[in-house]
Scaffold this motif. Sequence first.
Motif, PDB file in Angstrom:
ATOM      1  N   ASN A  52      -1.697   2.196   3.373  1.00 29.50           N
ATOM      2  CA  ASN A  52      -1.419   0.813   2.985  1.00 29.50           C
ATOM      3  C   ASN A  52       0.079   0.636   2.788  1.00 29.50           C
ATOM      4  OD1 ASN A  52      -2.227  -1.906   2.067  1.00 29.50           O
ATOM      5  ND2 ASN A  52      -1.449  -1.206   0.082  1.00 29.50           N
ATOM      6  N   ARG A  53       0.603  -0.504   3.239  1.00 32.06           N
ATOM      7  CA  ARG A  53       1.997  -0.875   2.964  1.00 32.06           C
ATOM      8  C   ARG A  53       1.966  -1.880   1.815  1.00 32.06           C
ATOM      9  NH1 ARG A  53       5.343   0.444   7.489  1.00 32.06           N
ATOM     10  NH2 ARG A  53       7.083  -0.218   6.149  1.00 32.06           N
ATOM     11  N   PRO A  54       2.487  -1.531   0.627  1.00 37.07           N
ATOM     12  CA  PRO A  54       2.275  -2.345  -0.583  1.00 37.07           C
ATOM     13  C   PRO A  54       3.257  -3.500  -0.765  1.00 37.07           C
ATOM     14  CG  PRO A  54       3.452  -0.363  -1.160  1.00 37.07           C
ATOM     15  CD  PRO A  54       3.197  -0.277   0.328  1.00 37.07           C
ATOM     16  N   GLY A  55       3.636  -4.152   0.326  1.00 40.31           N
ATOM     17  CA  GLY A  55       4.589  -5.256   0.206  1.00 40.31           C
ATOM     18  C   GLY A  55       4.061  -6.400  -0.634  1.00 40.31           C
ATOM     19  N   LEU A  56       2.826  -6.821  -0.372  1.00 35.89           N
ATOM     20  CA  LEU A  56       2.245  -7.928  -1.134  1.00 35.89           C
ATOM     21  C   LEU A  56       2.060  -7.555  -2.596  1.00 35.89           C
ATOM     22  CD1 LEU A  56      -0.463  -9.319   1.342  1.00 35.89           C
ATOM     23  CD2 LEU A  56       1.619 -10.465   0.567  1.00 35.89           C
ATOM     24  N   ALA A  57       1.664  -6.311  -2.840  1.00 34.02           N
ATOM     25  CA  ALA A  57       1.467  -5.878  -4.223  1.00 34.02           C
ATOM     26  C   ALA A  57       2.773  -5.926  -5.001  1.00 34.02           C
ATOM     27  CB  ALA A  57       0.878  -4.475  -4.246  1.00 34.02           C
ATOM     28  N   LEU A  58       3.878  -5.497  -4.376  1.00 34.52           N
ATOM     29  CA  LEU A  58       5.165  -5.508  -5.061  1.00 34.52           C
ATOM     30  C   LEU A  58       5.623  -6.931  -5.379  1.00 34.52           C
ATOM     31  CD1 LEU A  58       7.053  -2.740  -3.039  1.00 34.52           C
ATOM     32  CD2 LEU A  58       6.108  -2.557  -5.345  1.00 34.52           C
ATOM     33  N   SER A  59       5.143  -7.893  -4.585  1.00 32.76           N
ATOM     34  CA  SER A  59       5.518  -9.293  -4.848  1.00 32.76           C
ATOM     35  C   SER A  59       4.626  -9.931  -5.904  1.00 32.76           C
ATOM     36  CB  SER A  59       5.449 -10.096  -3.547  1.00 32.76           C
ATOM     37  OG  SER A  59       4.113 -10.178  -3.077  1.00 32.76           O
ATOM     38  N   GLY A  60       3.620  -9.160  -6.381  1.00 36.09           N
ATOM     39  CA  GLY A  60       2.765  -9.656  -7.455  1.00 36.09           C
ATOM     40  C   GLY A  60       1.384 -10.089  -7.025  1.00 36.09           C
ATOM     41  N   PHE A  61       1.060  -9.976  -5.738  1.00 38.44           N
ATOM     42  CA  PHE A  61      -0.267 -10.380  -5.247  1.00 38.44           C
ATOM     43  C   PHE A  61      -1.146  -9.138  -5.165  1.00 38.44           C
ATOM     44  CE2 PHE A  61      -3.375 -11.366  -1.937  1.00 38.44           C
ATOM     45  CZ  PHE A  61      -3.860 -12.575  -2.389  1.00 38.44           C
ATOM     46  N   TYR A  62      -2.088  -9.027  -6.095  1.00 41.83           N
ATOM     47  CA  TYR A  62      -2.936  -7.823  -6.168  1.00 41.83           C
ATOM     48  C   TYR A  62      -4.392  -8.099  -5.811  1.00 41.83           C
ATOM     49  CZ  TYR A  62       0.778  -4.958  -8.040  1.00 41.83           C
ATOM     50  OH  TYR A  62       1.935  -4.232  -8.180  1.00 41.83           O
ATOM     51  N   ASP A  63      -4.694  -9.271  -5.289  1.00 41.99           N
ATOM     52  CA  ASP A  63      -6.054  -9.521  -4.817  1.00 41.99           C
ATOM     53  C   ASP A  63      -6.323  -8.639  -3.594  1.00 41.99           C
ATOM     54  OD1 ASP A  63      -6.066 -11.367  -6.767  1.00 41.99           O
ATOM     55  OD2 ASP A  63      -6.175 -13.135  -5.458  1.00 41.99           O
ATOM     56  N   ALA A  64      -7.442  -7.922  -3.621  1.00 42.44           N
ATOM     57  CA  ALA A  64      -7.833  -7.034  -2.519  1.00 42.44           C
ATOM     58  C   ALA A  64      -6.788  -5.952  -2.265  1.00 42.44           C
ATOM     59  CB  ALA A  64      -8.095  -7.830  -1.241  1.00 42.44           C
ATOM     60  N   PHE A  65      -6.113  -5.498  -3.321  1.00 44.74           N
ATOM     61  CA  PHE A  65      -5.124  -4.425  -3.188  1.00 44.74           C
ATOM     62  C   PHE A  65      -5.835  -3.110  -2.837  1.00 44.74           C
ATOM     63  CE2 PHE A  65      -2.390  -1.253  -5.688  1.00 44.74           C
ATOM     64  CZ  PHE A  65      -1.572  -1.006  -4.592  1.00 44.74           C
ATOM     65  N   ALA A  66      -5.460  -2.514  -1.724  1.00 42.76           N
ATOM     66  CA  ALA A  66      -6.091  -1.269  -1.256  1.00 42.76           C
ATOM     67  C   ALA A  66      -5.475  -0.081  -1.997  1.00 42.76           C
ATOM     68  CB  ALA A  66      -5.931  -1.122   0.254  1.00 42.76           C
ATOM     69  N   HIS A  67      -5.766   0.008  -3.298  1.00 41.21           N
ATOM     70  CA  HIS A  67      -5.143   1.038  -4.132  1.00 41.21           C
ATOM     71  C   HIS A  67      -5.682   2.428  -3.850  1.00 41.21           C
ATOM     72  CE1 HIS A  67      -8.782   1.470  -6.608  1.00 41.21           C
ATOM     73  NE2 HIS A  67      -8.912   0.151  -6.445  1.00 41.21           N
ATOM     74  N   GLU A  68      -6.872   2.534  -3.210  1.00 44.92           N
ATOM     75  CA  GLU A  68      -7.461   3.850  -2.968  1.00 44.92           C
ATOM     76  C   GLU A  68      -6.832   4.554  -1.767  1.00 44.92           C
ATOM     77  OE1 GLU A  68      -9.664   0.869  -0.534  1.00 44.92           O
ATOM     78  OE2 GLU A  68      -8.883   0.994  -2.575  1.00 44.92           O
ATOM     79  N   ARG A  69      -5.947   3.839  -1.065  1.00 44.51           N
ATOM     80  CA  ARG A  69      -5.283   4.426   0.106  1.00 44.51           C
ATOM     81  C   ARG A  69      -3.916   4.998  -0.268  1.00 44.51           C
ATOM     82  NH1 ARG A  69      -6.192  -0.303   4.708  1.00 44.51           N
ATOM     83  NH2 ARG A  69      -8.443  -0.575   4.407  1.00 44.51           N
ATOM     84  N   ILE A  70      -3.386   5.837   0.596  1.00 40.65           N
ATOM     85  CA  ILE A  70      -2.018   6.332   0.441  1.00 40.65           C
ATOM     86  C   ILE A  70      -1.057   5.164   0.669  1.00 40.65           C
ATOM     87  CG2 ILE A  70      -0.282   7.871   1.430  1.00 40.65           C
ATOM     88  CD1 ILE A  70      -2.544   9.770   2.198  1.00 40.65           C
ATOM     89  N   GLN A  71      -0.084   5.013  -0.228  1.00 41.57           N
ATOM     90  CA  GLN A  71       0.863   3.909  -0.156  1.00 41.57           C
ATOM     91  C   GLN A  71       2.136   4.360   0.563  1.00 41.57           C
ATOM     92  OE1 GLN A  71      -0.261   0.868  -1.399  1.00 41.57           O
ATOM     93  NE2 GLN A  71      -2.149   2.054  -1.755  1.00 41.57           N
ATOM     94  N   ILE A  72       2.509   3.643   1.631  1.00 38.92           N
ATOM     95  CA  ILE A  72       3.683   3.994   2.437  1.00 38.92           C
ATOM     96  C   ILE A  72       4.810   3.005   2.133  1.00 38.92           C
ATOM     97  CG2 ILE A  72       4.579   4.390   4.758  1.00 38.92           C
ATOM     98  CD1 ILE A  72       2.386   6.317   3.973  1.00 38.92           C
ATOM     99  N   PHE A  73       5.974   3.552   1.783  1.00 34.01           N
ATOM    100  CA  PHE A  73       7.155   2.734   1.490  1.00 34.01           C
ATOM    101  C   PHE A  73       8.189   2.951   2.590  1.00 34.01           C
ATOM    102  CE2 PHE A  73       5.005   2.965  -2.481  1.00 34.01           C
ATOM    103  CZ  PHE A  73       5.379   1.862  -3.228  1.00 34.01           C
ATOM    104  N   GLY A  74       8.395   1.920   3.402  1.00 32.87           N
ATOM    105  CA  GLY A  74       9.418   1.975   4.438  1.00 32.87           C
ATOM    106  C   GLY A  74      10.692   1.303   3.971  1.00 32.87           C
ATOM    107  N   ARG A  75      11.563   0.959   4.904  1.00 32.50           N
ATOM    108  CA  ARG A  75      12.845   0.355   4.551  1.00 32.50           C
ATOM    109  C   ARG A  75      12.668  -1.008   3.906  1.00 32.50           C
ATOM    110  NH1 ARG A  75      16.135   1.981  10.094  1.00 32.50           N
ATOM    111  NH2 ARG A  75      16.795   4.064   9.415  1.00 32.50           N
ATOM    112  N   GLY A  76      11.688  -1.778   4.383  1.00 32.10           N
ATOM    113  CA  GLY A  76      11.457  -3.099   3.804  1.00 32.10           C
ATOM    114  C   GLY A  76      11.011  -3.015   2.355  1.00 32.10           C
ATOM    115  N   GLU A  77      10.084  -2.117   2.049  1.00 35.00           N
ATOM    116  CA  GLU A  77       9.601  -1.966   0.680  1.00 35.00           C
ATOM    117  C   GLU A  77      10.693  -1.448  -0.239  1.00 35.00           C
ATOM    118  OE1 GLU A  77       6.091  -1.999   3.323  1.00 35.00           O
ATOM    119  OE2 GLU A  77       7.976  -0.909   3.333  1.00 35.00           O
TER     120      GLU A  77
END
Length: 329
Positions: A43-68
């Motif tokens: 999962n790429r947690p861009g939406l989560a970092l912006s505060g949107f946690y509806d349907a957040f795929a927290h059970e997956r490995i979180q990948i942080f690229g340059r954008g994140e």
Amino acid sequence: MPAKRFTVLDLIDIDLKEHNSLNLRCIGGRKGLNRVIAIPDINRPGLALSGFYDAFAHERIQIFGRGEVAYLKKLADEGKTETIVQMFSYPIPCCIFTYNQTPDRNFFEIAEAAQCPILQTDLPSSEFSSRLLRILSNIFAPQKSVHGVLVEVFGLGILILGDSGVGKSEAALELIERGHRLVADDVVEIRCMNGNILMGSGANKIIGHHMEIRGLGIINITHLFGVGAIRDKKQIQLVVVLEEWNSEKMYDRLGTQEQTMEILGVQVPKLEIPVKPGRNIPIIIETAAMNERLKKMGYFSAKEFNQNILKWIESDSARSVYFGQEDFI
């Protein structure tokens, strides 16, 4: 789930080389390295970092690229850490930073408090993601172990099955002597990849390329025949079942009826070969491999033979009718 519990530490320690290597190292949250990875996805947690946690795929490995990472820097400059704290309130398996990027101190502190592992790799996000998904797909693939021998004959993966003592290893040894390759002896671990591909390998890498020959003992195929005589894994494309010759059993003599064996939901072509003194089993297996390759190319010898016989019968019958007419005389 894989056959055994797969953790973040297992992901770091997994033995991968060259184009499969993940180049992972832990840079924080070491207390959480025993966290279980239960979902073979990312999962790429861009939406989560912006505060949107509806349907957040927290059970997956979180990948942080340059954008994140750029967004994390923006949050740090603005002194906003609420969304990061909220993200780590979920049981995330781990966070992985690509391009050798490193999060800021606040991110580290929040992750340490949540005991969530922080990993780093020098690979680009797209390349790392494709490698990781391929590896997770392999780890979480349905699997089973069977008692048999897996060899590569003319490029075809052949799984040799049969009762103990019927001569599976001896047949495989003769095939290796004839220039073919051994994948696994005695115990073959089979994984179903992508729902329709069966990959076979040795259950144990240390003893995988050894063979037990009754009367001779354990032999090392790599040392005796060289590295060219072995493979680590191979797709199973044909199953050969060796059995003691039964005079009361009717064996297929034409080959027009194709038999299959179901392994992990996949149908694999199957041949039953009776064993008795005077039969050269390795040569039969070689011929079976070449015949199977012809089938995959669209040439079915047995069916073509059957069609030729039917044409001959039809033409002969027509000839008899023609020559039997009274007006011919």
